[in-house]
Scaffold this active site. Structure first.
Site, PDB file in Angstrom:
ATOM      1  N   PHE A  73      35.645  51.800  35.212  1.00  0.00           N
ATOM      2  CA  PHE A  73      37.033  51.438  35.412  1.00  0.00           C
ATOM      3  C   PHE A  73      37.438  51.996  36.762  1.00  0.00           C
ATOM      4  CE2 PHE A  73      37.183  51.044  30.732  1.00  0.00           C
ATOM      5  CZ  PHE A  73      37.337  49.678  30.767  1.00  0.00           C
ATOM      6  N   GLY A  74      38.362  51.315  37.443  1.00  0.00           N
ATOM      7  CA  GLY A  74      38.775  51.761  38.770  1.00  0.00           C
ATOM      8  C   GLY A  74      37.780  51.239  39.788  1.00  0.00           C
ATOM      9  N   PRO A  75      37.911  51.691  41.049  1.00  0.00           N
ATOM     10  CA  PRO A  75      37.039  51.191  42.095  1.00  0.00           C
ATOM     11  C   PRO A  75      35.572  51.411  41.745  1.00  0.00           C
ATOM     12  CG  PRO A  75      38.799  52.510  43.025  1.00  0.00           C
ATOM     13  CD  PRO A  75      38.885  52.654  41.540  1.00  0.00           C
TER      14      PRO A  75
ATOM     15  N   SER B 184      39.804  44.096  31.087  1.00  0.00           N
ATOM     16  CA  SER B 184      38.710  43.338  30.462  1.00  0.00           C
ATOM     17  C   SER B 184      39.249  42.508  29.316  1.00  0.00           C
ATOM     18  CB  SER B 184      37.666  44.305  29.895  1.00  0.00           C
ATOM     19  OG  SER B 184      37.114  45.061  30.922  1.00  0.00           O
TER      20      SER B 184
ATOM     21  N   GLU C 231      33.372  34.235  48.534  1.00  0.00           N
ATOM     22  CA  GLU C 231      34.640  34.134  47.793  1.00  0.00           C
ATOM     23  C   GLU C 231      35.141  32.687  47.729  1.00  0.00           C
ATOM     24  OE1 GLU C 231      37.024  37.233  49.647  1.00  0.00           O
ATOM     25  OE2 GLU C 231      35.534  38.708  48.984  1.00  0.00           O
TER      26      GLU C 231
ATOM     27  N   TYR D 166      36.865  40.236  33.251  1.00  0.00           N
ATOM     28  CA  TYR D 166      38.244  40.720  33.229  1.00  0.00           C
ATOM     29  C   TYR D 166      39.185  39.676  33.820  1.00  0.00           C
ATOM     30  CZ  TYR D 166      36.916  41.778  38.081  1.00  0.00           C
ATOM     31  OH  TYR D 166      36.448  41.676  39.370  1.00  0.00           O
TER      32      TYR D 166
ATOM     33  N   TYR E 211      41.174  38.646  56.320  1.00  0.00           N
ATOM     34  CA  TYR E 211      40.046  39.382  56.925  1.00  0.00           C
ATOM     35  C   TYR E 211      40.293  39.835  58.369  1.00  0.00           C
ATOM     36  CZ  TYR E 211      37.186  39.150  52.815  1.00  0.00           C
ATOM     37  OH  TYR E 211      36.706  39.357  51.542  1.00  0.00           O
TER      38      TYR E 211
END
Ligand code: HEM
Length: 404
Positions: free
Chosen positions: A395-397, A209, A137, A190, A95
Site C-alpha cells: 500500500f502507498g508508493p 483495491s 500509458e 484497484y 511530462y
C-alpha cells in the site's frame, strides 16, 4: 537521440543525483506546485507531507537513466507505474512540465557541477524516458476506453450500499450512474476515487483495491479508517463519516498489475495482513468460481477479531468448498479469541508457515503493511521460494522488497 558522450555523462552522474535525491526532489515538488498548483489535484498530499513520494518519481527517473541503453529491461516497472498514472489521470502534456522542474531542481542543488553538458544530457535522457512512459500509458488509456463498459478518466458512480465489516473497515458498493455494465477486471486490481472534501482547495485521489470478484454491476472497495488524529486519514475519514448511500463519487477504470494468474492449477497461498485482505479476497472469490478444483490456502493476519474484516464472507466460502484451507493469526487477541480453536496467536514466521503448509511448491500472493510484508518475504526467502512464485503489492508508493 542521446549521443555516446551524453550516455556516459548520464551514467556517471546518476549516482550523485541518487545520493542527493531527497534534496532535489523536495525542491522539485516545491517549485512544481508553485508554478502548477493545479497538479495538487493529482498528487497525494499526505504522501508529500510524509516524504513518501518525494523520492519515488525522481528515483525512478535515475534508475531508468542508468538503464538508458536497454530501457526494455525496465518495462515491467514502467508498466506498474503506468497503471498508477493512468488510474490517476497523468497525461502526455504533464511530462514536459515535470521534466522542466526536475531539471531546474537538479541545476539548483548541484550548483557548479550542473554544467551545460550535464543538463543537456539529462534533458535528452528525460525526453527518452518520458516518451516510453507516454507510449505505455497511451496504450493503457486506449485499452481502458475500448473495453466493453470501459471509460477514460473518471466517471460518476453511486454508493448503493455501505457495510461495516469490522471496527476499522467499511465496504462501499459503487454502481455507475450511467447504468452501463462494468468492464471486467483482474482480481487484485484497484480503482482510483476522486473526492472533493469540504474546506479543501484541491481534490484528493486515492487508490483502493477491489475486494469482490469481478461482476458486471458494481465495484466494491473496503476502506480502512485511519486514526482520527492522524492527518493521513483525510480521505478514509471522509468516506467513513460523510459518504452515504446515494452519494456520487468519480471513479477511474480498474488498473494495476498485482493480479491473480489462472493459467495453471498450481496450489495457491493467499496471505494478507490487515486491510491487505481486500485484493486477496477478490482473488479467493475468483479462483473459487473459475478454478474450483485448485487448492487454496487463505491466511489472514489481524490484530484480533474486532479488527478482522469480512471474516463471515471467507468462512462461508470455506464451508462450501473443500479445496480451501483457511487460517487466521491474531497478534493481539482478545480473551475470547484466545479460546477459539481455529485461530493462532502471534506473527507469521517461517516455522509457522512450514507447520501449516505441506510444502513450498506453491504460488504465493501477499499484501499488507510494510512490517508484515518484510516478515512474509523473508520467511518465503528462507524457505527458498523462487522470486517468480512470489507476487506482492504494497500500500502507498511502490517499494521493492529487496531494497527495504
Ligand atoms: C506516482 C515515476 C511522471 C504524477 C509515481 C511513482 C513513480 C513515478 C515511481 C510511484 C508509483 C507507485 O506508487 O506505485 C514517474 C516517472 C516519471 C513520472 C519516472 C517521468 C518519466 C509523472 C508525471 C506526473 C506524475 C508527468 C503528472 C504530473 C504522479 C502521481 C503519482 C505518481 C500523481 C501518484 C503518487 C501520489 O499521488 O503520491 N510516478 N512519474 N508522474 N506519479 Fe509519476
Amino acid at each position: 537521440m542521446l549521443t555516446t558522450e551524453q550516455k556516459s555523462i548520464i551514467k556517471s552522474t546518476a549516482p550523485i543525483l541518487k545520493e542527493r535525491g531527497t534534496e532535489i526532489t523536495s525542491r522539485f515538488y516545491q517549485q512544481l506546485f508553485t508554478s502548477h498548483p493545479e497538479l495538487l489535484n493529482l498528487f497525494n498530499q499526505t504522501n508529500q507531507k510524509k516524504g513518501r513520494q518525494q523520492t519515488a518519481l525522481a528515483g525512478a527517473v535515475y534508475a531508468a537513466a542508468e538503464n538508458i541503453d536497454q530501457l526494455e529491461d525496465i518495462l515491467p516497472v514502467v508498466k506498474q507505474i503506468g497503471h498508477k498514472h493512468r488510474s490517476i489521470g497523468v497525461r502526455p502534456e504533464h511530462y514536459p512540465i515535470v521534466g522542466e522542474h526536475l531539471l531546474l531542481a537538479m541545476k539548483e542543488v548541484l550548483g557548479s557541477d550542473a554544467t551545460d553538458d550535464v543538463l543537456e544530457a539529462w534533458k535528452e535522457a528525460y525526453g527518452v524516458i518520458a516518451s516510453v512512459f507516454i507510449e505505455v500509458e497511451e496504450e493503457m488509456y486506449q485499452d481502458a476506453s475500448i473495453q466493453q463498459g470501459g471509460w477514460e478518466g473518471f466517471k460518476p458512480f453511486r454508493v448503493t450500499h455501505k457495510v461495516t465489516e469490522s471496527n476499522a473497515i467499511t465496504s462501499f458498493y459503487l454502481e455507475p450512474v450511467d447504468g452501463n455494465v462494468l468492464p471486467s477486471f483482474s482480481p487484485g486490481q484497484y480503482i482510483s476515487v476522486q473526492l472533493q472534501i469540504e474546506g479543501e482547495t484541491y481534490t484528493h485521489i486515492r487508490q483502493y483495491s477491489l475486494s469482490d470478484a469481478p461482476n458486471q454491476n458494481y465495484f466494491r472497495i473496503s476502506v480502512k479508517k485511519e486514526s482520527d488524529h492522524d492527518p493521513e486519514g483525510i480521505v478514509s475519514n471522509h468516506l467513513h463519516e460523510r459518504v452515504e448511500v446515494g452519494d456520487e463519487i468519480p471513479v477511474s477504470a480498474p488498473a494495476g498489475d498485482f493480479v491473480l494468474s489462472t493459467k495453471d492449477e498450481t496450489p495457491l497461498v493467499l496471505i494478507s495482513g490487515g486491510v491487505g485482505l481486500t485484493p486477496l479476497l477478490s482473488m479467493l472469490k475468483t479462483v473459487v468460481h473459475l478454478q474450483p478444483e485448485r487448492r487454496v490456502t487463505f491466511i489472514h493476519a489481524a490484530r484480533n477479531s474486532q479488527l478482522h474484516a469480512l471474516k463471515g464472507e471467507v468462512t462461508d466460502l470455506v464451508k462450501q468448498i473443500e479445496t480451501i484451507q483457511n487460517y487466521t493469526i491474531y497478534s493481539d487477541p482478545t480473551e475470547q479469541d484466545e479460546q477459539s480453536v481455529d485461530t493462532y496467536t502471534g506473527h507469521i514466521t517461517l516455522e509457522w508457515l512450514q507447520e501449516i503448509l505441506p510444502h513450498n511448491q506453491m504460488e504465493f500472493y501477499f499484501c499488507g503493511p510494510t512490517g508484515f510484508m518484510n516478515a512474509v518475504y523473508s520467511a518465503l526467502q528462507g524457505w527458498n521460494v523462487p522470486e517468480d512464485r512470489m507476487h506482492y503489492e504494497f500500500f502507498g508508493p511502490a517499494k521493492s522488497l529487496e531494497t527495504i
